[in-house]
Write an enzyme that holds these catalytic residues in place. Structure first.
Site, short mmCIF file in Angstrom:
data_model
loop_
_atom_site.label_atom_id
_atom_site.label_comp_id
_atom_site.label_asym_id
_atom_site.label_seq_id
_atom_site.Cartn_x
_atom_site.Cartn_y
_atom_site.Cartn_z
N CYS A 240 0.81 -1.23 0.00
CA CYS A 240 0.00 0.00 0.00
C CYS A 240 0.84 1.27 0.00
CB CYS A 240 -0.95 0.00 1.20
SG CYS A 240 -0.09 0.19 2.80
N CYS A 295 25.24 1.80 4.95
CA CYS A 295 26.64 2.03 4.58
C CYS A 295 27.34 0.77 4.07
CB CYS A 295 27.40 2.64 5.75
SG CYS A 295 27.43 1.65 7.26
N HIS A 322 31.23 1.28 10.67
CA HIS A 322 31.07 2.00 9.41
C HIS A 322 32.03 1.37 8.41
CE1 HIS A 322 29.71 5.02 6.73
NE2 HIS A 322 30.83 5.74 6.71
N ASP A 339 33.99 8.35 0.84
CA ASP A 339 32.78 7.87 1.50
C ASP A 339 31.60 8.08 0.56
OD1 ASP A 339 30.45 7.48 3.09
OD2 ASP A 339 31.64 7.85 4.89
#
Length: 646
Positions: A240, A295, A322, A339
């Site tokens: 939905c 990440c 990370h 990054d």
């Protein structure tokens, strides 16, 4: 052991290698020093060729060898082929290190002579048991200490090594030619190359050292962030299109496992209750199709894209949760931090100075090598070292270096020489401490505000926008590691925390154990004799957080038991945001009047945040009362958290 000069590199060379390795390496170093001291005007004695097999095998291959050369005063030559001792460099440190090495060599030689004499059957006197053990090569006191240290770290070092080897296997997936071809098919290569060419030409007269390949990397980074990959907090409902909440992990399918998704999150729709599946793929080729994730997925896919465009790329793992990529720049002759989540290049202090991360270990892995690159990402080496407690530093240096040598030994000789030159360049960079004081770096931008705030990665916010403060983080004490539990309670009447699992250690004041707070204070009603935490007068919203972090241990949080008594009036509402690693969900405060159990699926970080809002009229701020209790009640605890570890 006394040194006349506080030389860390000499200590490393002496204590972290075998006796034979120390003697061989120190012999070379002493000869270099003597040649320069005896012939200070002769340039030939001031130059060391890196490709010399003796230099590589007996000096550069041992822990502390390269560091000794740098500390003596040697520098990398412009051609990258040699180390040089520049004219004008002080000879004082060179002489002092030479003297220290000579003295330690003489000590070892005397011990060897004594041992040889004692082992002679004609002259060997009777020895005390401890002396006999040492003479026979048995465990002396220092050896026993080393053995105890080795035993203490046995499990965590085994886990650490397994993670390193897993990373070495993982990066080989980026070398799959079929995967690289698929990546090239989705990357608008010609468009990016044209943009890079135009920017290179526009800046060619500015004195920039960047070449067109560097500009291509920047274009790839920008395209990946803004046109290709998508960040996922929770998925929109596939039935939905409603909003969903992460309800934890669900079993993976055979197809999920085929693409490396051993973890599958269930995102339940708030409208139709349908549970949407979010497989956490670790296969970069599959991610070229899904184009979404957090990440981990971003770094996996971006590193493959870099390899597809023939960039030398490393996959970088940060032990504080990370990952990112490093790309080698031929024009700059160094590795660049990239990054993709943030579209940021060559800002290695982003995490420590910008996000506020407390880094521990950062390891970079590629098809050809593995390196501990932690020092590139920190301007606070001393503080960082104090947090590195998962393994012995000597063990880590040896292990990384051995894995590195194994990787390059299979490469052609020319490639090996190139990697040796790069190693020297990196070590030079790492020895030089960075200064992050003059650079304004942002906090994290990807992910929802509450997710970033729960992780403590918002960075320094402007004072006028928030009174968000970073402060206390619960980490397991020795007692809590032994009992595999963290149990904390808080009494608002006497405003005190008690850490029951750590010998009933007390912390005075509600702020003492908080991680962050916004527009909240402790209210005492002297007439009604009640105490509680409330919103600042006139504020419509307030929150307070507590954080637990096990990332520097081998423990995980299997479940949490929690109680948080509160009172609400006139439409006021208290809710709880619980973030276990990357997974966040909300819970209403009314159901926490009694202890409840939450399955946390073996996470290592946990942030618990109370959100206070609602109420009516001028006293709305007082219609949400957290930990409300009588000021006479000194024995009960309206706030209680118990973490079960394993």
């Amino acid at each position: 052991m006394a040194f006349s000069y506080d030389s860390q590199s000499v200590k490393q060379l002496l204590t972290e290698n075998s006796v034979d390795e120390f003697l061989a390496a120190s012999n070379i170093l002493v000869k270099f020093a003597v040649n320069i001291l005896d012939n200070p005007s002769e340039s030939k004695y001031r130059r060391i060729r890196i490709s010399n097999p003796t230099i590589q095998n007996k000096l550069l291959n041992v822990v502390g060898g390269m560091e000794c050369l740098f500390e003596m005063g040697f520098q990398e030559a412009d051609d990258g082929e040699c180390l040089v001792f520049p004219f004008g460099t002080s000879l004082e440190i060179l002489k002092t290190i030479k003297d220290d090495l000579t003295r330690e060599r003489e000590k070892i030689e005397r011990k060897q002579q004594v041992a040889a004499t004692r082992s002679s059957p004609q002259t060997a006197p009777a020895l005390a048991p401890q002396q006999a053990a040492g003479a026979a090569g048995g465990p002396t006191t220092s050896q026993s200490t080393g053995a105890r240290a080795s035993q203490l770290y046995m499990d965590t070092e085994a886990t650490f090594l397994a993670k390193l080897k897993d990373a070495l296997r993982r990066v080989m997936n980026y070398e799959n030619k079929s995967s690289q071809s698929k990546a090239k098919d989705v990357i608008p290569v010609e468009c990016l190359q044209e943009e890079a060419k135009q920017k290179y030409q526009a800046n060619s007269g500015s004195g920039s050292k960047l070449d067109v390949r560097d500009y291509l990397l920047l274009e790839l980074l920008n395209w990946f962030k803004n046109s290709f990959f998508q960040w996922v907090d929770t998925l929109p409902c596939s039935q939905c299109n409603g909003s969903t909440q992460n309800t934890g992990y669900i079993p993976p399918s055979a197809d999920d496992l085929r693409w490396g998704a051993s973890r599958v999150e269930g995102h339940q729709c708030s409208s139709c209750s349908f549970v949407n599946r979010f497989p956490r793929y670790t296969n970069a080729e599959r991610l070229l199709e899904t184009c979404r994730g957090r990440c981990g997925e971003w770094a996996e896919c971006f590193t493959l894209c870099c390899r597809a465009l023939d960039f030398e790329a490393r996959y970088v793992i940060d032990w504080t949760d990370h990952v990112w990529t490093e790309v080698y720049s031929n024009s700059l002759s160094r590795w660049l931090h990239c990054d993709p989540c943030e579209n940021i290049c060559d800002k290695p202090l982003l995490y420590e100075s910008g996000w506020g991360k407390k880094l521990t270990y950062v390891i970079a892995v590629s098809k050809d090598e593995i390196r501990d690159v932690t020092w590139r990402y920190s301007a606070k080496h001393k503080e960082l070292l104090e947090r590195r407690n998962l393994c012995r530093e000597s063990w880590l240096r040896r292990t990384i270096h051995q894995l590195w040598k194994q990787k390059i030994s299979a490469l052609p000789q020319a490639r090996q020489q190139e990697l040796w030159r790069r190693l020297i360049c990196e070590l030079t960079e790492f020895i030089t401490m960075k200064d992050g004081s003059g650079e304004a770096l942002p906090g994290r931008t990807t992910g929802s505000l509450e997710w970033r705030q729960a992780r403590g990665e918002l960075g320094q916010l402007p004072q006028e926008s928030s009174n968000f403060q970073k402060n206390f983080v619960f980490t397991p004490t020795e007692a809590e590691r032994e009992c595999e539990m963290i149990h904390v309670v808080y009494n608002c009447a006497i405003d005190k925390y008690v850490r029951l699992s750590s010998n009933n250690k007390e912390h005075q004041g509600w702020k003492a154990c908080m991680f962050s707070a916004q527009d909240i204070f402790r209210k005492v009603e002297h007439d009604w004799k009640m105490a509680y935490l409330a919103r600042q007068e006139g504020s419509a919203y307030a929150e307070v957080s507590w954080k637990f972090d096990l990332t520097n241990t081998d423990l995980r949080i299997s479940r949490m038991e929690m109680k948080a008594e509160s009172a609400v009036f006139e439409g006021g509402a208290i809710s709880w945001r619980i973030c276990a690693a990357e997974n966040c969900f909300m819970h209403t405060g009314s159901s926490l009047q009694e202890m409840m159990t939450f399955d946390l699926h073996g996470c290592q970080t946990l942030t618990i945040t109370a959100v206070l809002q609602g109420g009516k009229g001028d006293l709305a701020w007082q219609h949400t009362q957290l930990f409300r209790q009588s000021t006479n009640d000194r024995d009960s605890y309206p706030f209680e958290i118990k973490l079960i570890l394993n």
